[in-house]
Every structure is written in structure tokens, then in C-alpha cells.
Design a protein around this motif. Structure first.
Motif, PDB file in Angstrom:
ATOM      1  N   VAL A  76     -42.488  44.044   5.135  1.00 42.17           N
ATOM      2  CA  VAL A  76     -42.694  43.010   6.359  1.00 42.17           C
ATOM      3  C   VAL A  76     -41.449  41.547   5.251  1.00 42.17           C
ATOM      4  O   VAL A  76     -41.686  42.211   3.938  1.00 42.17           O
ATOM      5  CB  VAL A  76     -44.238  42.471   5.690  1.00 42.17           C
ATOM      6  N   ASP A  77     -40.839  41.055   6.442  1.00 43.22           N
ATOM      7  CA  ASP A  77     -40.757  40.528   5.416  1.00 43.22           C
ATOM      8  C   ASP A  77     -41.604  38.729   5.553  1.00 43.22           C
ATOM      9  O   ASP A  77     -42.382  38.433   5.685  1.00 43.22           O
ATOM     10  CB  ASP A  77     -39.111  39.553   5.957  1.00 43.22           C
ATOM     11  N   ALA A 134     -34.389  33.412   9.219  1.00 41.32           N
ATOM     12  CA  ALA A 134     -35.233  34.696   8.347  1.00 41.32           C
ATOM     13  C   ALA A 134     -36.197  35.186   9.453  1.00 41.32           C
ATOM     14  O   ALA A 134     -35.953  36.764   9.499  1.00 41.32           O
ATOM     15  CB  ALA A 134     -36.938  34.029   7.980  1.00 41.32           C
ATOM     16  N   ILE A 135     -35.617  34.850  10.676  1.00 40.87           N
ATOM     17  CA  ILE A 135     -36.536  35.440  12.070  1.00 40.87           C
ATOM     18  C   ILE A 135     -35.155  37.032  12.240  1.00 40.87           C
ATOM     19  O   ILE A 135     -35.097  37.572  12.038  1.00 40.87           O
ATOM     20  CB  ILE A 135     -36.415  34.517  13.002  1.00 40.87           C
ATOM     21  N   ASP A 136     -33.996  36.048  12.098  1.00 44.97           N
ATOM     22  CA  ASP A 136     -32.808  37.469  12.318  1.00 44.97           C
ATOM     23  C   ASP A 136     -32.691  37.873  11.653  1.00 44.97           C
ATOM     24  O   ASP A 136     -32.690  39.441  11.699  1.00 44.97           O
ATOM     25  CB  ASP A 136     -31.597  36.590  12.175  1.00 44.97           C
ATOM     26  N   GLN A 140     -41.760  45.346  10.249  1.00 43.31           N
ATOM     27  CA  GLN A 140     -42.926  44.920  10.676  1.00 43.31           C
ATOM     28  C   GLN A 140     -43.444  44.169  11.287  1.00 43.31           C
ATOM     29  O   GLN A 140     -43.923  43.551  12.648  1.00 43.31           O
ATOM     30  CB  GLN A 140     -44.236  45.604  10.130  1.00 43.31           C
ATOM     31  N   ALA A 141     -42.793  42.659  10.624  1.00 44.16           N
ATOM     32  CA  ALA A 141     -43.203  41.170  10.875  1.00 44.16           C
ATOM     33  C   ALA A 141     -42.747  40.405   9.969  1.00 44.16           C
ATOM     34  O   ALA A 141     -42.425  40.924   8.660  1.00 44.16           O
ATOM     35  CB  ALA A 141     -45.268  41.555  10.666  1.00 44.16           C
ATOM     36  N   LEU A 142     -43.225  39.050  10.388  1.00 47.92           N
ATOM     37  CA  LEU A 142     -41.782  38.451   8.990  1.00 47.92           C
ATOM     38  C   LEU A 142     -43.053  37.153   9.183  1.00 47.92           C
ATOM     39  O   LEU A 142     -43.940  36.550  10.047  1.00 47.92           O
ATOM     40  CB  LEU A 142     -41.338  37.427  10.093  1.00 47.92           C
ATOM     41  N   VAL A 143     -43.420  36.919   7.853  1.00 44.66           N
ATOM     42  CA  VAL A 143     -45.060  36.071   6.828  1.00 44.66           C
ATOM     43  C   VAL A 143     -44.664  34.433   6.747  1.00 44.66           C
ATOM     44  O   VAL A 143     -43.489  34.869   6.221  1.00 44.66           O
ATOM     45  CB  VAL A 143     -45.359  36.593   6.037  1.00 44.66           C
ATOM     46  N   LYS A 170     -38.182  37.818  18.272  1.00 46.29           N
ATOM     47  CA  LYS A 170     -38.004  39.821  18.529  1.00 46.29           C
ATOM     48  C   LYS A 170     -39.094  40.692  17.803  1.00 46.29           C
ATOM     49  O   LYS A 170     -39.554  42.010  18.105  1.00 46.29           O
ATOM     50  CB  LYS A 170     -36.970  40.061  18.662  1.00 46.29           C
ATOM     51  N   VAL A 171     -39.753  39.559  16.951  1.00 41.18           N
ATOM     52  CA  VAL A 171     -40.849  40.440  15.852  1.00 41.18           C
ATOM     53  C   VAL A 171     -41.889  39.899  15.631  1.00 41.18           C
ATOM     54  O   VAL A 171     -41.580  38.464  15.899  1.00 41.18           O
ATOM     55  CB  VAL A 171     -39.511  40.434  14.596  1.00 41.18           C
ATOM     56  N   PRO A 172     -43.232  40.065  15.553  1.00 43.10           N
ATOM     57  CA  PRO A 172     -43.944  40.041  15.185  1.00 43.10           C
ATOM     58  C   PRO A 172     -44.291  38.298  14.400  1.00 43.10           C
ATOM     59  O   PRO A 172     -43.341  38.546  13.066  1.00 43.10           O
ATOM     60  CB  PRO A 172     -45.271  40.635  15.178  1.00 43.10           C
TER      61      PRO A 172
END
Length: 468
Positions: free
Chosen positions: A44-45, A64-66, A74-77, A101-103
Motif C-alpha cells: 500500500v502507498d 500520491a493518487i496518481d 492495494q490502497a492509498l493511505v 481509481k485506487v481505494p
């Protein structure tokens, strides 16, 4: 045509350029290879949002989302601990979260942290909202930059818009809408226990004690993205890759500090002022121009009062006029007053949610510095105007010279190491070699001289003139 040596240097550069291209290609391939290797692992990022919500934090979030969307995370925290910030940046951040596009997992942390004001919106716009123990969320009522109430009509418009936004988040994710709306209408704030119990957020307490525990808690949870695609999170034991803020983001965030922005204006004003008052120095003018461009770039992201900028520009104009007009420092004092008043108006009386304000102490100190510099330059100019002229033809009058040949009445004299033609003016008729003479007039490239001992007589009977 190039010289043989210059040609050799150019030839070396010609062969060096392909080498540099190859080296850069190898570096890029190694970086991309490392990035691909990381993307292939379960991870995860994570990004940290622990400052003001402003255009710089907006840029960090979208970056960060990109990154998370592109590296297979798996997700961005988003680890959140913020006092809030401006509405426009907050709205753009929530839009980016909703369209991701990522949780996205918003995690109010560390222990004792908060997601206050605009931070509450960023938290609740995430697909999963979590709070570490003894954290809090809320207090999202719109206020002015000084923390006071705003006009009732404007406040109602802003509140209704914010209520609609936060209600939309909560409805989309099946959370409590009424208590979330109270954050806006009544400035309500909730601790993690209350927020979880009343379904304001999804996870809290022991289930979110640490990021590792939180990732185990959300493992196998399904998240529906804006596209309609349902993603099942595989986060148990996943590696955590921190997405660091770029150099641009850090620099941009620094520029958004009103104190830094004000200091840039001071550097610009002093640099350009010195260049105008002493043309040809170059360095102050270049530094001032760069500082001015950075200042204009930084204030473009703020919500200042432009009347204040007018007073700040007036201060600069008064400084320049004071070295051109015989006001003897009066305009400089006016410039300092205009600078201080304009700065406080410019930065500290903008619209609601306009973020931090400039420190008045910094304004007063720099105003004093500008005043001292201005008064020093004015006094320097005044002294220079009263000094005797020592350059050009006027500066030659009265200067001593030494006879290189006998003057009878014409001959040659030494003036500042140079050989000049000279002629004796009446009543003197001759002067021996080595005699000390004084220039009384200049006619083209010929000097009119008199013996030094006769100068008093010349001054009494022949006014000094310049022949052309």
C-alpha cells in the motif's frame, strides 16, 4: 572561425554528449526497473497530510493518487493530522478522492491527532475513514481568517454548500449524515470512540491502533470505486511505501507561508530599489526580479486584499521618488507607513478560510529595515550632491600638474600620469621644467594653467571658466 584549441574543446564536448545520454538512459532504466519490482510486490502507498490544507497539499494528494494508481498499490493511505485550511483546496482534494481509481483509506493519526475543519471533509471523502485512539474530528464551521464570524448571508451560502458536500460523502458510504452535518452547523467535534459508535467513521479504537493493525482490519473488505468497480482489499501483511512530497511540493508549501511571501516582496523591493538608485550594480536587480516573480507566484494561490497590494506598491514608488526629489527622507517615512499598513491589509484581511496570516512583528521589523536602508541612501545622495565635482572637465579645474617642458607660454604638462598640451594664462609668461602649476580652464585637449603661487591672484581677478 574557431581556433585550433577551441575546436578540440568542441570535439570533446561532441563526444561527451552521447556519453551523457547513455548514462541518463541507464539511470532511467534502473529507476524504472526498481519501480516495477516494487509494483510487483503486495503493498500500500501512504502519504502524510500533517499541515495546512492548501494548494501545496492538494498537489501532494493528487500526485500520491496518481502514484498509487500507477504502481499497483492495494490502497492509498492518507495519514491525517491537520487543523484545516482553505475551502477551494479542500473541495479539489475531496473531488480527487471520490474520483480515485485506487481505494483510499483516510487515517487520522498519530495518537492525539485531529482532522479539524477542512480536514474532516478530506477524511470523510475517503472510501474508508479510520481514527487512531484519542484522535478527534470535526469543528468545520466556516469562519474568517482571524477566526471570527462572517457575514450571515455569506455564511449561510457556505454552510449549505458544505452540508450538502458532507452529507453526500456520508450517504455514499452509508455513514451517519446528521452528526456529520453538525460539524458544519454547530462546529461539533467528536473523539474516535464517539465517531465509531455513532457511525461517523468506519474504524477506530483498538482496530486502528497502528497502521499495521488498521491494514489487517480492512483486509478482505470490499470498496466500490467511482467507476462502479468493486475492489477487495488485500492489505494484511502488505508492505508500506511512503510517497514523499516532491521538492516542488515542499518549495510550493514554503512559498504559501505569508511570512515567506512578504519577505520575498521585501527582497524584491530592496533589490529593484538599489538597482534604480545605483544603476549598473546588476546583482540586486536580478535578485529583486527573481524575488518579485516568486512573490507573484505565491500570492496567486492566496486570497489577499488587493487594496493592500496597492499600498505596498505605493511604498516602493515613494522610496524611488525620495532619491530623485529633494524631500530629505520625508517620502521614505511615508513609504514605511504605507508598507506596514498595506502588508497587514493585504495578507490579514482576505476571505474566509484563507489560511495563516503574516506575523505583525515580522512586518514591523522589515518595515524598519526598509526605512533605514531608504534613509541611508537618501543621506548618501544628499552628501554626494554637496561634494565637489571630481570627474570630467569640472573635476579637472584646480588640479595640480607638473611641467614636463618649459612653458613659454606653451608646453607640455603631466596630468594624472598623462602628457597634456598646456598654455600659461596671463599674467604669467613662463614656467620652468618641474614647476607645479594649477589648471584654471580646459579648452578641448589643451589645459590653461597658472603657477600655484599665483592662484590667489587668479581667483581674485579671473573667475574660473571652462572654454569650449
Amino acid at each position: 572561425m574557431y581556433s585550433r584549441q577551441a575546436y578540440r574543446h568542441l570535439k570533446r564536448l561532441f563526444w561527451l554528449f552521447p556519453g551523457l545520454v547513455i548514462l541518463l538512459a541507464l539511470l532511467m532504466s534502473s529507476i524504472l526497473g526498481a519501480h516495477t519490482a516494487q509494483a510487483a510486490s503486495l503493498h500500500v502507498d501512504m502519504m502524510v497530510l500533517n499541515g495546512e490544507i492548501n494548494p501545496a497539499s492538494l498537489h501532494s494528494l493528487t500526485s500520491a493518487i496518481d502514484t498509487a494508481s500507477g504502481d499497483g498499490a492495494q490502497a492509498l493511505v492518507i495519514e491525517i493530522d491537520t487543523p484545516g485550511g482553505d475551502i477551494d483546496s479542500m473541495k479539489a482534494m475531496t473531488q480527487a478522492e471520490l474520483a480515485s481509481k485506487v481505494p483510499i483509506i483516510a487515517y487520522v493519526s498519530p495518537v492525539g491527532g485531529r482532522a479539524a475543519s477542512a480536514g474532516a471533509f478530506v477524511t470523510l471523502a475517503a472510501h474508508i475513514a479510520a481514527m487512531a485512539p484519542t484522535t478527534r474530528i470535526g469543528a468545520s464551521s466556516p469562519v474568517t481568517s482571524t477566526g471570527g464570524d462572517i457575514d450571515q448571508t455569506l455564511k449561510s451560502k457556505i454552510e449549505n454548500d458544505l452540508i450538502a458536500a458532507i452529507t453526500g460523502f456520508q450517504t455514499r458510504y452509508g455513514r451517519n449524515t446528521q452528526l456529520a452535518a453538525s460539524m458544519v452547523t454547530d462546529a461539533k467535534s467528536y473523539d474516535d470512540t464517539t465517531a465509531v459508535k455513532d457511525n461517523i467513521v468506519d474504524i477506530g479504537g483498538a482496530d486502528a491502533a497502528t497502521l499495521g493493525v488498521l491494514l489487517n482490519t480492512v483486509n478482505n473488505r470490499q470498496v466500490k470505486l467511482n467507476s462502479g468497480r468493486v475492489v477487495t482489499l488485500q492489505t494484511a501483511g502488505a508492505d508500506i511505501q511512503t510517497v514523499q512530497a516532491s521538492i516542488f511540493d515542499s518549495f510550493y508549501g514554503l512559498l504559501l507561508d505569508p511570512n515567506i511571501s512578504f519577505l520575498l516582496f521585501i527582497v524584491a523591493m530592496i533589490g529593484i530599489y538599489l538597482e534604480i538608485s545605483h544603476p549598473g550594480v546588476i546583482l540586486p536587480g536580478v535578485a529583486g526580479a527573481i524575488a518579485l516573480l516568486l512573490f507573484l507566484f505565491s500570492v496567486g494561490s492566496l486570497t489577499p486584499n488587493w487594496t493592500g497590494l496597492g499600498l505596498m506598491v505605493l511604498a516602493f514608488a515613494l522610496l524611488v521618488l525620495d532619491v530623485r526629489l529633494p524631500t530629505h527622507g520625508v517620502l521614505t517615512i511615508g513609504a514605511v507607513i504605507s508598507l506596514i499598513a498595506g502588508t497587514l491589509i493585504f495578507f490579514n484581511s482576505g476571505g474566509p478560510y484563507n489560511g495563516p496570516m503574516v506575523n505583525p512583528a515580522v512586518v514591523y521589523i522589515m518595515g524598519g529595515v526598509v526605512g533605514l536602508i531608504g534613509l541611508f541612501l537618501v543621506s548618501f545622495v544628499v552628501r554626494a550632491q554637496h561634494m565637489p565635482v571630481n570627474t570630467g572637465v569640472e573635476g579637472m579645474i584646480g588640479t595640480k600638474v607638473v611641467a614636463l617642458t618649459q612653458l613659454h607660454p606653451e608646453g607640455r604638462v603631466n596630468y594624472n600620469g598623462e602628457d597634456w598640451a598646456a598654455v600659461l594664462d596671463a599674467p604669467a609668461t613662463s614656467a620652468d621644467v618641474g614647476s607645479e602649476l594649477r589648471i584654471v580652464a580646459v579648452e578641448g585637449l589643451r589645459l590653461h594653467v597658472q603657477p600655484v603661487w599665483m592662484q590667489k591672484l587668479i581667483d581674485d581677478t579671473h573667475p574660473v571658466t571652462t572654454l569650449e
